[in-house]
Design an enzyme around this catalytic site. Structure first.
Site, PDB file in Angstrom:
ATOM      1  N   CYS A   2      -1.608   7.834  -1.942  1.00 56.43           N
ATOM      2  CA  CYS A   2      -2.515   8.706  -1.195  1.00 56.43           C
ATOM      3  C   CYS A   2      -3.975   8.478  -1.585  1.00 56.43           C
ATOM      4  CB  CYS A   2      -2.173  10.156  -1.471  1.00 56.43           C
ATOM      5  SG  CYS A   2      -0.477  10.556  -1.118  1.00 56.43           S
ATOM      6  N   ARG A  27      -4.899   1.194  -0.275  1.00 56.40           N
ATOM      7  CA  ARG A  27      -3.999   1.815  -1.251  1.00 56.40           C
ATOM      8  C   ARG A  27      -2.576   1.952  -0.699  1.00 56.40           C
ATOM      9  NH1 ARG A  27      -6.908   4.846  -5.292  1.00 56.40           N
ATOM     10  NH2 ARG A  27      -5.196   6.302  -5.523  1.00 56.40           N
ATOM     11  N   TRP A  74       0.788   8.752   1.512  1.00 60.27           N
ATOM     12  CA  TRP A  74       1.931   7.865   1.268  1.00 60.27           C
ATOM     13  C   TRP A  74       3.097   8.800   0.993  1.00 60.27           C
ATOM     14  CZ3 TRP A  74       5.301   6.528  -2.779  1.00 60.27           C
ATOM     15  CH2 TRP A  74       5.939   5.289  -2.656  1.00 60.27           C
ATOM     16  N   ASN A 100      -2.908  14.302  -3.872  1.00 61.62           N
ATOM     17  CA  ASN A 100      -2.293  13.034  -4.255  1.00 61.62           C
ATOM     18  C   ASN A 100      -1.451  13.331  -5.482  1.00 61.62           C
ATOM     19  OD1 ASN A 100      -1.713  10.458  -5.106  1.00 61.62           O
ATOM     20  ND2 ASN A 100      -3.834   9.882  -5.551  1.00 61.62           N
ATOM     21  N   GLY A 101      -0.154  13.039  -5.436  1.00 59.05           N
ATOM     22  CA  GLY A 101       0.700  13.311  -6.603  1.00 59.05           C
ATOM     23  C   GLY A 101       1.951  14.047  -6.186  1.00 59.05           C
ATOM     24  N   GLU A 483       7.184 -14.007 -10.223  1.00 59.82           N
ATOM     25  CA  GLU A 483       6.004 -13.585  -9.469  1.00 59.82           C
ATOM     26  C   GLU A 483       6.014 -14.185  -8.059  1.00 59.82           C
ATOM     27  OE1 GLU A 483       3.913 -11.379  -9.630  1.00 59.82           O
ATOM     28  OE2 GLU A 483       2.170 -12.011  -8.497  1.00 59.82           O
ATOM     29  N   LYS A 487       5.989 -11.970  -4.636  1.00 58.23           N
ATOM     30  CA  LYS A 487       4.967 -12.105  -3.578  1.00 58.23           C
ATOM     31  C   LYS A 487       5.641 -12.259  -2.213  1.00 58.23           C
ATOM     32  CE  LYS A 487       2.167 -10.869  -5.089  1.00 58.23           C
ATOM     33  NZ  LYS A 487       2.022 -10.469  -6.439  1.00 58.23           N
ATOM     34  N   GLU A 490       7.389  -8.930  -1.042  1.00 58.61           N
ATOM     35  CA  GLU A 490       6.463  -7.848  -0.707  1.00 58.61           C
ATOM     36  C   GLU A 490       5.858  -7.982   0.679  1.00 58.61           C
ATOM     37  OE1 GLU A 490       3.892  -6.339  -4.354  1.00 58.61           O
ATOM     38  OE2 GLU A 490       3.738  -8.490  -4.056  1.00 58.61           O
ATOM     39  N   HIS A 506      24.621 -20.233 -13.950  1.00 61.47           N
ATOM     40  CA  HIS A 506      25.443 -19.118 -14.434  1.00 61.47           C
ATOM     41  C   HIS A 506      25.680 -18.068 -13.357  1.00 61.47           C
ATOM     42  CE1 HIS A 506      25.317 -20.719 -18.469  1.00 61.47           C
ATOM     43  NE2 HIS A 506      24.016 -20.880 -18.323  1.00 61.47           N
ATOM     44  N   LYS A 605      -1.000   0.323  -3.197  1.00 62.03           N
ATOM     45  CA  LYS A 605      -1.739  -0.506  -4.139  1.00 62.03           C
ATOM     46  C   LYS A 605      -1.735   0.107  -5.526  1.00 62.03           C
ATOM     47  CE  LYS A 605      -4.337  -3.922  -5.353  1.00 62.03           C
ATOM     48  NZ  LYS A 605      -3.601  -5.180  -5.553  1.00 62.03           N
TER      49      LYS A 605
HETATM   50  C1  F6R Z   1       2.608  -6.730  -6.792  1.00 64.17           C
HETATM   51  C2  F6R Z   1       1.901  -5.529  -7.123  1.00 64.17           C
HETATM   52  C3  F6R Z   1       2.587  -4.491  -7.942  1.00 64.17           C
HETATM   53  C4  F6R Z   1       1.678  -4.096  -9.106  1.00 64.17           C
HETATM   54  C5  F6R Z   1       2.284  -2.938  -9.896  1.00 64.17           C
HETATM   55  C6  F6R Z   1       1.431  -2.567 -11.092  1.00 64.17           C
HETATM   56  O1  F6R Z   1       1.877  -7.555  -5.949  1.00 64.17           O
HETATM   57  O2  F6R Z   1       0.778  -5.371  -6.760  1.00 64.17           O
HETATM   58  O3  F6R Z   1       3.815  -4.943  -8.410  1.00 64.17           O
HETATM   59  O4  F6R Z   1       1.481  -5.210  -9.923  1.00 64.17           O
HETATM   60  O5  F6R Z   1       2.429  -1.825  -9.059  1.00 64.17           O
HETATM   61  O6  F6R Z   1       0.163  -2.199 -10.700  1.00 64.17           O
HETATM   62  P1  F6R Z   1      -1.043  -2.159 -11.715  1.00 64.17           P
HETATM   63  O7  F6R Z   1      -1.272  -3.536 -12.193  1.00 64.17           O
HETATM   64  O8  F6R Z   1      -2.182  -1.610 -10.934  1.00 64.17           O
HETATM   65  O9  F6R Z   1      -0.630  -1.252 -12.844  1.00 64.17           O
END
Ligand code: F6R
Length: 610
Positions: A2, A27, A74, A100-101, A483, A487, A490, A506, A605
């Protein structure tokens, strides 16, 4: 998650709120709304979907006021529809709130309020809170006092903003666990959940801490603790340009941020290397170097991409500094009984510096007296402020939901921390210089890889219809496999898994057939030949192989359907380079599928709830 924005001053707040909400879109959200006070009236406009939908509808309404609040939601409690969107009114539509929360005890509070005659329109915890505030307001308290009393009854996380018809000259805001910042202007003040909506208007900000509540008027603001103690707060200056938070000529923030990496890594390194001595100099760790280097153990804790960076950090620190390292998901760390002692150092990595799980794990580590370090991107964020010491990665604002440039900058800073510790322990200046030189060359190496963008786009074309993907790497590049898979998942919604390449036999090898693409990360390092054998195993089962390698001839070219050739660097720094083709591959596949890469479905985000 949010987003919150608010304005009080002499201008019409509505365009300011809409502009702010647009800047908060990154966000992640699923509905948006604004609320204003208009004479003796309060008006709310809110809609499911994007801010553009809200903006279109508002254009047809008469909304003009010098005080208002706006929100991107959100969904947590209740689906993302118009009724559940924020702001929420109290029953008689005289007080409104954005939040927010999560209010954890909302169902108990709701039952109590229902017994007192309150009715609810939405399924949200937020509507419960605004009616609780209403209850205290009707008892004759000021709006500030009503909010304060209500919050004393609440368990959970919140960043809130409240306005009321009967006190139209103020916004009340409060914070516990979810970020909230006041933007201080001239004869006008702002509030927001992070600084991005404030930048076009002011650089002067006040960060609220947990348990603080503020009354914001047009020309003043005052802050108290939830226990009603007057607090004096410092106005800080934010260094950020409007350009940094715009897409420029790029079609997406994600592509812009991928392309920015040579510059962002340069910024992470700037002024932090003394090359002649093979040393790193990290201002935020001054005074703590000995304690860190003498740690019996280092624990790295984070979530998502930042956790992957932590895994690379483990390989770096153990190999060069000889200190045992453990890497743990912050969400797990916080809920078990971690054994920690004062000789342990815990490094928390977070781009946003607001991730709820990481923040809670950090509080737990502090409670257990470990030395707590933060590696953050967002300056002034909660994790940065709570750490005993730390290093900013200086990647600049990351707006695309999928983390890209923050990851390579996190790796860069972890390499600098490794160098700092290792040189105090067993590393020679010759070895130190080898690492510092390789680090200084990284931005140019990155530029070479980015030139492969068109080539990678063509490869992406072949895989738009893939249903699954495997990513395989070893050593320093095992976390890069994780990673790369993250990517792709997501932003393209293709199922992808990352594995250490040798683990494939395995179990996951059972998945391989002509429909399964496997991406191998195979730089020419000490285990290159072993990775070649793993590629053979996939090829023997007709899997499609895409390889990230330092060469494009010989055995590897026979085995690969596609090779992305990248320049060499020393082993420990290879992840900073090998990840870039994987970012681009995921980006192009998602774009070709017609998906919204900057705001993928369901993702936020800054994950400020558990
Ligand atoms: C992946 C991504 C998330 C963040 C995770 C931690 O692309 O963006 O997996 O890495 O939510 O977020 P931060 O680094 O802001 O604590």
């Amino acid at each position: 998650m949010c987003g919150i924005v608010g304005y009080i001053g002499s201008k019409n707040c509505v365009p300011i709120l809409i502009d702010g909400l647009k800047r908060l879109e990154y966000r992640g959200y699923d509905s948006a709304g604004v609320g204003i006070l208009d004479g003796g009236d309060a008006k709310i406009a809110k809609y499911a979907g994007k801010v553009a939908v809200l903006e279109d509808n508002i254009a047809r309404m008469k909304m003009d006021s010098e005080i208002g609040i706006g929100h991107t939601r959100w969904a947590t409690h209740g689906e993302p529809n118009q009724v559940n969107a924020h702001p929420h009114f109290n029953s008689d539509e005289t007080i409104m709130i954005i939040h927010n929360g999560i209010i954890e005890n909302y169902s108990d509070l709701k039952i109590m309020l229902e017994k007192e005659g309150y009715n609810f329109r939405s399924e949200t915890d937020t509507e419960v809170l605004v009616n609780l505030i209403d209850k205290y307001f009707k008892l004759g308290n000021s709006l500030f006092e009503a909010v304060r009393r209500a919050l004393k009854k609440v368990n959970g996380a919140y960043g809130i903003a409240v306005i009321a018809v009967n006190e139209p000259d103020k916004i009340i805001v409060a914070k516990n666990g979810s970020p909230l910042v006041i933007g201080v202007g001239e004869n006008e003040n702002f509030i927001a959940s992070d600084v991005t909506p404030l930048i076009p208007y002011t650089r002067d900000v006040v960060y609220l801490e947990d348990g603080e509540i503020a009354e914001i008027k047009k020309d003043s603001f005052s802050v108290r603790s939830i226990s009603n103690k007057i607090l004096s707060k410092t106005i800080e200056s934010v260094e950020m340009d409007v350009d940094e938070i715009s897409k420029g000529s790029y079609p997406h923030y994600m592509l812009k941020e991928i392309m920015e990496q040579p510059e962002s890594v340069k910024n992470s390194l700037r002024g932090r290397i003394i090359h002649e001595e093979g040393l790193s100099k990290l201002g935020g760790l001054i005074g703590f170097e000995e304690r860190i280097a003498n740690s019996k153990r280092i624990i790295i804790s984070a979530c998502g991409t930042s956790w992957h960076a932590g895994l690379v950090g483990e390989y770096m620190i153990e190999q060069y500094a000889g200190i045992p390292v453990e890497v743990e998901y912050a969400s797990e760390f916080r809920y078990r009984e971690p054994i920690l002692c004062k000789d342990d150092t815990v490094i928390f990595i977070s781009q946003s510096g607001e991730t709820a799980d990481t923040l809670a794990a950090m509080k737990e580590a502090k409670r257990r007296n470990a030395l707590v370090l933060g590696v953050c991107n967002v300056v002034g964020s909660s994790i940065a402020r709570l750490s005993d010491a730390g290093v900013y990665i200086h990647a600049g604002p990351e707006i695309g939901v999928a983390s890209t440039k923050a990851f390579t900058s996190q790796l860069t800073v972890l390499a600098l921390i490794t160098l700092m510790i290792a040189r105090r322990k067993r590393m020679s200046s010759v070895k130190g210089r080898e690492i510092s030189e390789a680090l200084l060359q990284i931005p140019d190496r990155m530029k070479e890889i980015l030139k492969l963008n068109d080539e990678i786009e063509k490869i992406a074309e072949e895989f738009v219809d893939a249903k699954n993907f495997l990513y395989l790497g070893r050593g320093f590049n095992f976390p890069v496999a994780l990673e790369g898979a993250l990517k792709l998942k997501e932003i393209s919604y293709i199922h992808a898994e990352g594995y250490p390449a040798a683990e494939m036999k395995h179990g996951p090898i059972a998945l391989i057939d002509e429909n399964m693409p496997a991406v191998f990360i195979a730089p020419h390092d000490a285990i290159y030949d072993k990775v070649l054998s793993n590629i053979e195993e996939v090829k023997a089962r007709k899997g499609k192989v895409i390889t990230i390698a330092n060469e494009s001839n010989g055995k590897i070219s026979e085995l690969s359907d596609f090779i992305i050739k990248i320049p060499k660097t020393i082993n420990m720094l290879t992840p900073i380079l090998t990840v870039i083709p994987l970012q681009l591959l995921a980006y192009h596949i998602a774009v070709k599928k017609g998906l919204n890469v900057d705001q993928p479905r369901n993702l936020a985000k800054s994950v400020t709830v558990e």
